[in-house]
Design a protein around this motif. Structure first.
Motif, PDB file in Angstrom:
ATOM      1  N   ASN A 175       0.761  -0.754  -0.095  1.00 25.19           N
ATOM      2  CA  ASN A 175      -0.391  -0.275  -0.027  1.00 25.19           C
ATOM      3  C   ASN A 175       0.722   1.321   0.304  1.00 25.19           C
ATOM      4  N   PHE A 176       0.280   2.551  -1.107  1.00 26.94           N
ATOM      5  CA  PHE A 176       1.310   3.758  -1.456  1.00 26.94           C
ATOM      6  C   PHE A 176       0.366   4.803  -0.290  1.00 26.94           C
ATOM      7  N   LEU A 205       1.653  -6.897   9.590  1.00 28.38           N
ATOM      8  CA  LEU A 205       1.692  -5.480   8.816  1.00 28.38           C
ATOM      9  C   LEU A 205       3.204  -4.827   9.399  1.00 28.38           C
ATOM     10  N   THR A 206       3.649  -4.611   8.421  1.00 31.04           N
ATOM     11  CA  THR A 206       4.382  -3.522   8.577  1.00 31.04           C
ATOM     12  C   THR A 206       4.616  -2.272   7.743  1.00 31.04           C
ATOM     13  N   GLN A 207       5.452  -1.071   8.130  1.00 30.68           N
ATOM     14  CA  GLN A 207       5.659   0.632   7.850  1.00 30.68           C
ATOM     15  C   GLN A 207       5.867   0.604   8.278  1.00 30.68           C
ATOM     16  N   ILE A 222      -5.327   4.674  19.488  1.00 34.36           N
ATOM     17  CA  ILE A 222      -3.473   4.432  19.651  1.00 34.36           C
ATOM     18  C   ILE A 222      -2.664   4.310  18.393  1.00 34.36           C
ATOM     19  N   CYS A 223      -1.522   5.086  18.631  1.00 32.36           N
ATOM     20  CA  CYS A 223      -0.454   4.906  17.287  1.00 32.36           C
ATOM     21  C   CYS A 223       0.329   4.032  17.478  1.00 32.36           C
ATOM     22  N   VAL A 224       0.324   3.606  16.033  1.00 35.08           N
ATOM     23  CA  VAL A 224       1.515   2.223  16.161  1.00 35.08           C
ATOM     24  C   VAL A 224       2.243   2.364  15.680  1.00 35.08           C
ATOM     25  N   PRO A 225       3.881   2.225  16.231  1.00 37.07           N
ATOM     26  CA  PRO A 225       4.732   3.361  15.802  1.00 37.07           C
ATOM     27  C   PRO A 225       5.002   2.075  14.740  1.00 37.07           C
ATOM     28  N   ALA A 259       4.287  11.839   5.744  1.00 34.96           N
ATOM     29  CA  ALA A 259       5.170  12.256   5.323  1.00 34.96           C
ATOM     30  C   ALA A 259       4.773  10.557   3.815  1.00 34.96           C
ATOM     31  N   ASP A 260       5.138  10.585   3.020  1.00 33.17           N
ATOM     32  CA  ASP A 260       4.509   9.043   2.012  1.00 33.17           C
ATOM     33  C   ASP A 260       5.049   7.943   3.077  1.00 33.17           C
ATOM     34  N   ARG A 261       4.110   7.331   2.684  1.00 40.69           N
ATOM     35  CA  ARG A 261       3.868   5.869   4.338  1.00 40.69           C
ATOM     36  C   ARG A 261       3.914   5.002   3.383  1.00 40.69           C
TER      37      ARG A 261
END
Length: 311
Positions: A175-176, A205-207, A222-225, A259-261
């Protein structure tokens, strides 16, 4: 949004991938995964054994694909005929929470149901992601390990979910999320992907950039870092449905990105046309089913057509 609540996300550490698991190892992993699945339906998975260089190579393939001209990407367009493998352009997926669309581009590879006609082979849709296909196979093995731990935790015996896992329809997504994507499709919400639970047993998932958020027990986001040494796992609708809510599906979204993710997400799924309904051990006269059946064949395909159209 709860930026500082990293501690609210539990960790599960697998034994070293280089050693044979002991009985004690299996019991500990099953108990830790079971506790996380009951509490919120999400956790970080460490010592997962997926090679870091393979993940890096899959990220690079993802960057390379999304740099292509739109006409080149559209050669791999997903459709009902491709069993929705392939490319989903910006704005293609409709939101289930607002009148607009999801502010991301997506691509899917994975297993197919051989009985259904496809205009091209699955290999055609896998072609832009050679390393991604290797990553997919690695994540399938890891997914089988996690499902076995869930089986142990739930006391489902030696066969567990095996009857449902013949010819499983696993998927791997690339995904972009571009900074300008929401503006380009005229979205007015402050998130890029609408809140939802996945139609899967679980998702890994990884980001490479922040953006993913999960819903906490008090309704907070909750933010997932991003983490270089762990995969983020959340439970999907199917395990929640099979266990009649004992396992909690992790509701999640992607906030508007700064930022582009890129994200890479693997969904562990049962065989085509499996009917998912609460298992008999979780229901009874005094404990009726709270969830109706869901057909992972036609009903799931109908759901995708409602979101993506026929292609």
């Amino acid at each position: 949004m709860a930026e500082g609540k990293r501690s609210a996300i539990p960790d599960v550490c697998l034994p070293s991938p280089d050693v044979r698991w002991t009985v004690e190892d299996k019991a500990r992993v099953a108990a830790e995964i079971g506790a996380a699945c009951r509490r919120g339906g999400y956790f970080f998975l460490r010592h997962h054994g997926v090679a870091a260089d393979l993940l890096s190579a899959a990220y690079e393939e993802t960057r390379r694909f999304y740099r292509l001209p739109v006409d080149e990407k559209r050669k791999f367009n997903a459709s009902a005929q491709s069993q929705f493998l392939g490319y989903r352009g910006l704005g293609r997926e409709k939101s289930t929470a607002h009148t607009g669309s999801e502010a991301c581009e997506q691509y899917r590879i994975g297993n197919i149901e051989g009985a259904l006609d496809m205009p091209a082979s699955a290999d055609f849709y896998h072609a832009p992601f050679t390393n991604g296909a290797s990553l997919f196979r690695s994540l399938v093995r890891l997914g089988d390990t996690l499902l076995s731990a869930c089986t142990d935790d739930l006391g489902l015996g030696a066969t567990g979910f095996d009857p449902f896992m013949t010819s499983p329809m696993h998927r791997l997504g690339f995904n972009f999320y571009g900074v300008a994507h929401g503006e380009q499709i005229a979205n007015t919400v402050d998130y890029a992907m609408s809140p939802h639970v996945d139609l899967s047993l679980f998702t890994m998932l990884t980001q490479n950039e922040p953006g993913l958020e999960v819903k906490g027990s008090h309704g907070e986001w909750i933010c997932v870092p991003p983490t270089h040494d762990a995969l983020f796992v959340f439970i999907g609708d199917y395990l929640q449905r099979w266990t009649k809510g004992l396992y909690v599906a992790g509701k999640h979204r992607v906030r508007a990105v700064t930022a582009d993710r890129l994200s890479i997400q693997y969904k562990h799924r049962p065989g085509y046309a499996t009917v998912v309904a609460p298992l008999s051990r979780f229901i009874g006269e005094a404990n009726p089913a709270r969830y109706g059946p869901f057909d992972t064949g036609r009903q799931y395909a109908s759901h995708l057509r409602s979101l993506l159209g026929s292609g």
